[in-house]
Design an enzyme around this catalytic site. Structure first.
Site, PDB file in Angstrom:
ATOM      1  N   LYS A 136       3.978  -7.713  14.844  1.00  0.00           N
ATOM      2  CA  LYS A 136       3.429  -6.975  14.167  1.00  0.00           C
ATOM      3  C   LYS A 136       1.907  -7.563  13.979  1.00  0.00           C
ATOM      4  O   LYS A 136       1.434  -6.741  13.934  1.00  0.00           O
ATOM      5  CB  LYS A 136       3.695  -8.410  12.878  1.00  0.00           C
ATOM      6  N   GLN A 167       9.882  -5.567   9.095  1.00  0.00           N
ATOM      7  CA  GLN A 167       9.615  -5.341   7.419  1.00  0.00           C
ATOM      8  C   GLN A 167      11.384  -5.532   6.996  1.00  0.00           C
ATOM      9  O   GLN A 167      12.453  -4.951   6.003  1.00  0.00           O
ATOM     10  CB  GLN A 167       8.948  -5.162   6.235  1.00  0.00           C
ATOM     11  N   HIS A 190      -5.209   1.010   9.680  1.00  0.00           N
ATOM     12  CA  HIS A 190      -3.778   1.651  10.425  1.00  0.00           C
ATOM     13  C   HIS A 190      -3.446   2.860  10.673  1.00  0.00           C
ATOM     14  O   HIS A 190      -3.120   3.108  10.078  1.00  0.00           O
ATOM     15  CB  HIS A 190      -3.132   0.284  10.747  1.00  0.00           C
ATOM     16  N   SER A 247       4.531  -3.167  12.300  1.00  0.00           N
ATOM     17  CA  SER A 247       4.881  -4.138  11.281  1.00  0.00           C
ATOM     18  C   SER A 247       6.461  -3.358  10.210  1.00  0.00           C
ATOM     19  O   SER A 247       7.303  -4.440  10.200  1.00  0.00           O
ATOM     20  CB  SER A 247       3.925  -4.443  10.444  1.00  0.00           C
ATOM     21  N   ASP A 276      -0.867  -5.643  14.173  1.00  0.00           N
ATOM     22  CA  ASP A 276      -2.375  -5.585  13.411  1.00  0.00           C
ATOM     23  C   ASP A 276      -3.753  -5.513  13.608  1.00  0.00           C
ATOM     24  O   ASP A 276      -4.389  -5.127  13.768  1.00  0.00           O
ATOM     25  CB  ASP A 276      -1.428  -6.641  12.492  1.00  0.00           C
ATOM     26  N   ASN A 277      -3.917  -7.177  14.965  1.00  0.00           N
ATOM     27  CA  ASN A 277      -5.045  -7.757  15.051  1.00  0.00           C
ATOM     28  C   ASN A 277      -5.605  -6.653  15.668  1.00  0.00           C
ATOM     29  O   ASN A 277      -6.265  -6.587  16.388  1.00  0.00           O
ATOM     30  CB  ASN A 277      -4.933  -9.340  15.549  1.00  0.00           C
ATOM     31  N   CYS A 327      -7.224  -2.779  15.769  1.00  0.00           N
ATOM     32  CA  CYS A 327      -9.171  -3.347  15.079  1.00  0.00           C
ATOM     33  C   CYS A 327      -9.465  -2.398  16.622  1.00  0.00           C
ATOM     34  O   CYS A 327     -10.304  -1.610  16.505  1.00  0.00           O
ATOM     35  CB  CYS A 327      -9.337  -4.621  15.420  1.00  0.00           C
ATOM     36  N   ASP A 351       3.237  -7.236   0.427  1.00  0.00           N
ATOM     37  CA  ASP A 351       2.019  -7.080   0.958  1.00  0.00           C
ATOM     38  C   ASP A 351       0.667  -7.950   0.007  1.00  0.00           C
ATOM     39  O   ASP A 351       0.854  -7.768  -0.591  1.00  0.00           O
ATOM     40  CB  ASP A 351       1.586  -6.264   0.584  1.00  0.00           C
ATOM     41  N   HIS A 401     -12.525 -11.803   8.624  1.00  0.00           N
ATOM     42  CA  HIS A 401     -11.783 -12.500   7.101  1.00  0.00           C
ATOM     43  C   HIS A 401     -11.740 -11.208   6.094  1.00  0.00           C
ATOM     44  O   HIS A 401     -13.539 -10.701   6.176  1.00  0.00           O
ATOM     45  CB  HIS A 401     -12.409 -13.497   6.424  1.00  0.00           C
ATOM     46  N   SER A 445      -6.358   1.511  -2.253  1.00  0.00           N
ATOM     47  CA  SER A 445      -5.890   2.177  -1.118  1.00  0.00           C
ATOM     48  C   SER A 445      -4.297   3.490  -1.193  1.00  0.00           C
ATOM     49  O   SER A 445      -3.947   3.706  -0.173  1.00  0.00           O
ATOM     50  CB  SER A 445      -4.948   1.005  -0.689  1.00  0.00           C
ATOM     51  N   GLU A 452       4.213  -9.572   3.393  1.00  0.00           N
ATOM     52  CA  GLU A 452       3.785  -9.123   5.435  1.00  0.00           C
ATOM     53  C   GLU A 452       2.356 -10.239   5.823  1.00  0.00           C
ATOM     54  O   GLU A 452       1.542  -9.820   6.697  1.00  0.00           O
ATOM     55  CB  GLU A 452       3.404  -7.283   4.811  1.00  0.00           C
ATOM     56  N   SER A 486       2.370  -0.205  -5.093  1.00  0.00           N
ATOM     57  CA  SER A 486       1.055  -1.048  -4.336  1.00  0.00           C
ATOM     58  C   SER A 486       0.495  -2.428  -4.657  1.00  0.00           C
ATOM     59  O   SER A 486       0.917  -2.736  -5.850  1.00  0.00           O
ATOM     60  CB  SER A 486       0.050   0.186  -4.816  1.00  0.00           C
ATOM     61  N   ASN A 546       4.833 -11.857   9.090  1.00  0.00           N
ATOM     62  CA  ASN A 546       3.162 -11.397   9.589  1.00  0.00           C
ATOM     63  C   ASN A 546       3.240 -12.057  10.960  1.00  0.00           C
ATOM     64  O   ASN A 546       2.753 -11.952  11.835  1.00  0.00           O
ATOM     65  CB  ASN A 546       2.644 -12.440   8.558  1.00  0.00           C
ATOM     66  N   HIS A 596       1.107  -1.214  -0.137  1.00  0.00           N
ATOM     67  CA  HIS A 596       0.236  -0.280  -0.227  1.00  0.00           C
ATOM     68  C   HIS A 596       0.836   1.480   0.347  1.00  0.00           C
ATOM     69  O   HIS A 596       1.995   1.490   0.615  1.00  0.00           O
ATOM     70  CB  HIS A 596      -0.463   0.223   1.263  1.00  0.00           C
TER      71      HIS A 596
HETATM   72  N1  9W1 Z   1      -0.547  -0.377   5.040  1.00  0.00           N
HETATM   73  N2  9W1 Z   1      -0.376   1.366   5.208  1.00  0.00           N
HETATM   74  C1  9W1 Z   1      -6.979   1.977   3.505  1.00  0.00           C
HETATM   75  C2  9W1 Z   1      -4.882  -1.166   4.467  1.00  0.00           C
HETATM   76  C3  9W1 Z   1      -6.742  -2.390   1.982  1.00  0.00           C
HETATM   77  C4  9W1 Z   1      -5.861   1.188   3.503  1.00  0.00           C
HETATM   78  C5  9W1 Z   1      -5.774  -1.106   3.133  1.00  0.00           C
HETATM   79  C6  9W1 Z   1      -1.632   0.476   5.681  1.00  0.00           C
HETATM   80  C7  9W1 Z   1      -0.930   1.655   5.833  1.00  0.00           C
HETATM   81  C8  9W1 Z   1      -4.738  -3.062   7.363  1.00  0.00           C
HETATM   82  C9  9W1 Z   1      -3.106  -2.269   5.519  1.00  0.00           C
HETATM   83  C10 9W1 Z   1      -8.956   3.511   3.772  1.00  0.00           C
HETATM   84  C11 9W1 Z   1      -3.994   2.746   4.455  1.00  0.00           C
HETATM   85  C12 9W1 Z   1      -4.811   1.094   3.717  1.00  0.00           C
HETATM   86  C13 9W1 Z   1      -5.302   3.183   4.542  1.00  0.00           C
HETATM   87  C14 9W1 Z   1      -6.615   2.950   3.983  1.00  0.00           C
HETATM   88  C15 9W1 Z   1      -4.966  -2.991   4.490  1.00  0.00           C
HETATM   89  C16 9W1 Z   1      -5.952  -3.609   2.500  1.00  0.00           C
HETATM   90  C17 9W1 Z   1      -3.142   0.038   6.505  1.00  0.00           C
HETATM   91  C18 9W1 Z   1      -4.164  -1.937   7.595  1.00  0.00           C
HETATM   92  C19 9W1 Z   1      -3.985  -3.071   5.749  1.00  0.00           C
HETATM   93  C20 9W1 Z   1      -6.624  -4.917   1.674  1.00  0.00           C
HETATM   94  N3  9W1 Z   1      -5.311  -3.971   3.740  1.00  0.00           N
HETATM   95  N4  9W1 Z   1      -3.201  -1.411   6.019  1.00  0.00           N
HETATM   96  N5  9W1 Z   1      -1.760   2.637   6.995  1.00  0.00           N
HETATM   97  N6  9W1 Z   1      -6.349  -0.053   2.868  1.00  0.00           N
HETATM   98  O1  9W1 Z   1      -3.368   0.624   7.428  1.00  0.00           O
HETATM   99  O2  9W1 Z   1       0.162   0.696   4.756  1.00  0.00           O
HETATM  100  O3  9W1 Z   1      -7.569   3.691   4.276  1.00  0.00           O
END
Ligand code: 9W1
Length: 475
Positions: free
Chosen positions: A230, A410, A398, A406, A234-235, A239, A139, A345, A90, A200, A85, A225, A62
């Site tokens: 990490k 990396q 996040h 994370s 992440d989890n 969240c 990723d 999921h 994203s 990742e 990306s 991961n 991303h």
């Molecule tokens: N990863 N910089 C959406 C993010 C989509 C996204 C996704 C992140 C980050 C889970 C990675 C709408 C950033 C990313 C901003 C955003 C992820 C998917 C990050 C959270 C993962 C499928 N997975 N992530 N910041 N979209 O936050 O790299 O705003």
């Protein structure tokens, strides 16, 4: 007057939305740096030694403000970086602009097509002299997948003509065939020179183990991961920040006084339940696993089935990792004004297709990511992010501090891939490195760590220095 820190190294090898966004991007990068202490500490600790000097690093991740801080960390350690990306939606275009403005080729814009996506991945994998990367930061495994499909497509060109219903595979096959026409050893050369990838995500890591088990993996891989620093961020912690944030951005609902059901009490469920509970919702948990159910009880939650929650719950959050946890039939029986969303999921915990086809239901878009479904009897429910991940669909991913953890993993994985000669396999980062990532964040958190004495280390039979590994210790 506004200060411009842009270097304006003019490069032409990039594809982004708008270079004019560079100043905005730079300002947000500077704020993110303050919340990414792990990465900044690594610049200070490793910068002088240049452990990535000479390494060509390709990233498929991303293209966000947080990723920009990662990219500039890799560069501070000596790397020569190119980036695409790993997701067509994203990209933060101002982040991409700022990175291009500093002279790094980036191929990413928000809303790019799938055709462009795979072209960009290929362009990020190709240096101006035609060579490929030494190491990859992946990723979701798409860069790794493209190299492997390209490679096996050169061995067996008919593979790229096999009929498929998958639109993305079709697009990729067409591109791989074009590349093959120009140079039918492109992917063989690239794979041979690649020293390793660091992955990742759960999905990407799963693909790596499958390739390893079939004997098809072409270079060493590091599973980032499953580093503790990490996955916990992440989890759980990620969240915990974004679950209620997303629900409020989508609906502006008052959470206190409501009953919320969280389906699944793994790490994502634990973080989500904690956030809802901190907002003073009454929290119900559904679980199939007796140990997680017991943990939920010990945390003070009520464990119930979804069916039992239906007359009571106002908010439903799926966090199970399983499919069809909330069915269309469940939704048809929920209270009026109930809110349903998923943070587990990525897309199949809630039966969205079946809801769309439910007899007599009407769907109204309140705004993108918030849809009202009204049943024949007049009751309505709200489905957030169309059942996909609510923290990404209705909030902004996040926080920087989460990504700092994370991305520090990396960075350590990139150094490991560049400096160590390994046989082809899927590796974890040593526990020492996981601990290092934790330590690098403790400074910012003003934590004062206790040192074990010689007496204590003799008692436990573990070294004073080195990883802490008691038998019965789980994070
Ligand atoms: N990863 N910089 C959406 C993010 C989509 C996204 C996704 C992140 C980050 C889970 C990675 C709408 C950033 C990313 C901003 C955003 C992820 C998917 C990050 C959270 C993962 C499928 N997975 N992530 N910041 N979209 O936050 O790299 O705003």
């Amino acid at each position: 007057m506004t200060q411009t820190k842009s270097i304006n190294k003019k490069i032409s090898d990039y594809a982004i939305a708008d270079i004019e966004l560079a100043e905005f991007g730079r300002r947000e990068i500077e704020i993110a740096e303050k919340e990414m202490p792990g990465l900044i500490a690594m610049r200070e600790k490793y910068g002088p030694d240049q452990p990535l000097k000479g390494a060509k690093v390709m990233g498929s991740l991303h293209m966000t403000i947080q990723t920009a801080v990662l990219i500039e960390t890799l560069i501070a350690l000596g790397a020569d970086v190119r980036w695409a990306s790993c997701n067509i939606f994203s990209t933060q275009d101002h982040a991409a602009a700022a990175i291009v403005d500093s002279g790094v080729p980036v191929f990413a814009y928000k809303g790019e097509t799938l055709e462009e996506y795979w072209q960009y991945t290929k362009r990020a994998l190709t240096w101006p002299d035609g060579s490929g990367p030494d190491i990859i930061v992946d990723d979701g495994g798409d860069a790794t997948l493209m190299i492997h499909r390209g490679y096996f497509g050169e061995d067996n060109p008919s593979m790229l003509d096999e009929p498929t219903d998958n639109k993305e595979v079709k697009i990729q096959n067409e591109l791989l065939k074009e590349i093959q026409k120009e140079d039918n050893k492109f992917w063989h050369k690239l794979a041979k020179n690649c020293r390793g990838v660091a992955e990742e995500t759960t999905t990407g890591v799963h693909r790596l183990y499958q390739m390893r088990d079939k004997g098809e993996l072409l270079f060493p891989a590091i599973n980032v991961n499953d580093s503790v620093t990490k996955s916990k961020f992440d989890n759980i912690y990620g969240c915990r920040e974004s679950c209620v944030d997303a629900i409020k951005r989508a609906t502006d609902v008052m959470v206190a006084g409501k009953t919320a059901m969280v389906c699944g009490f793994g790490d994502v469920g634990k973080g989500s339940a904690q956030a809802l509970s901190a907002h003073r919702a009454k929290v119900l948990i559904s679980e199939i696993d007796p140990i997680c159910a017991l943990q939920a009880c010990m945390a003070g939650y009520t464990v119930r089935t979804v069916e039992e929650a239906l007359p009571e719950a106002d908010i439903y959050v799926t966090a199970s990792g399983n499919c069809d946890v909330i069915t269309a039939e469940h939704m048809s029986k929920m209270k009026d004004q109930a809110i349903v969303c998923n943070i587990g999921h990525f897309d199949n915990e809630i039966q969205v297709d079946q809801l769309n086809n439910w007899p007599g239901v009407t769907k109204t878009e309140i705004k993108p990511g918030t849809h009202q479904y009204t049943f024949e009897d007049g009751r309505s429910i709200y489905l957030l992010a169309e059942g996909r991940l609510v923290n990404l669909g209705c909030a902004t991913g996040h926080p920087s501090f989460v990504m700092s953890n994370s991305f520090s993993n990396q960075t350590l994985a990139a150094i490991d891939n560049w400096q160590k000669d390994k046989k082809v396999d899927v590796y974890h980062l040593d526990k020492e490195l996981d601990e290092e990532v934790a330590r690098l964040h403790l400074g910012k958190l003003d934590a004062h760590l206790t040192k074990m004495t010689k007496h204590q280390s003799d008692y436990l039979g573990v070294p004073v220095e080195g990883p802490y590994k008691p038998e019965h210790y789980r994070y």
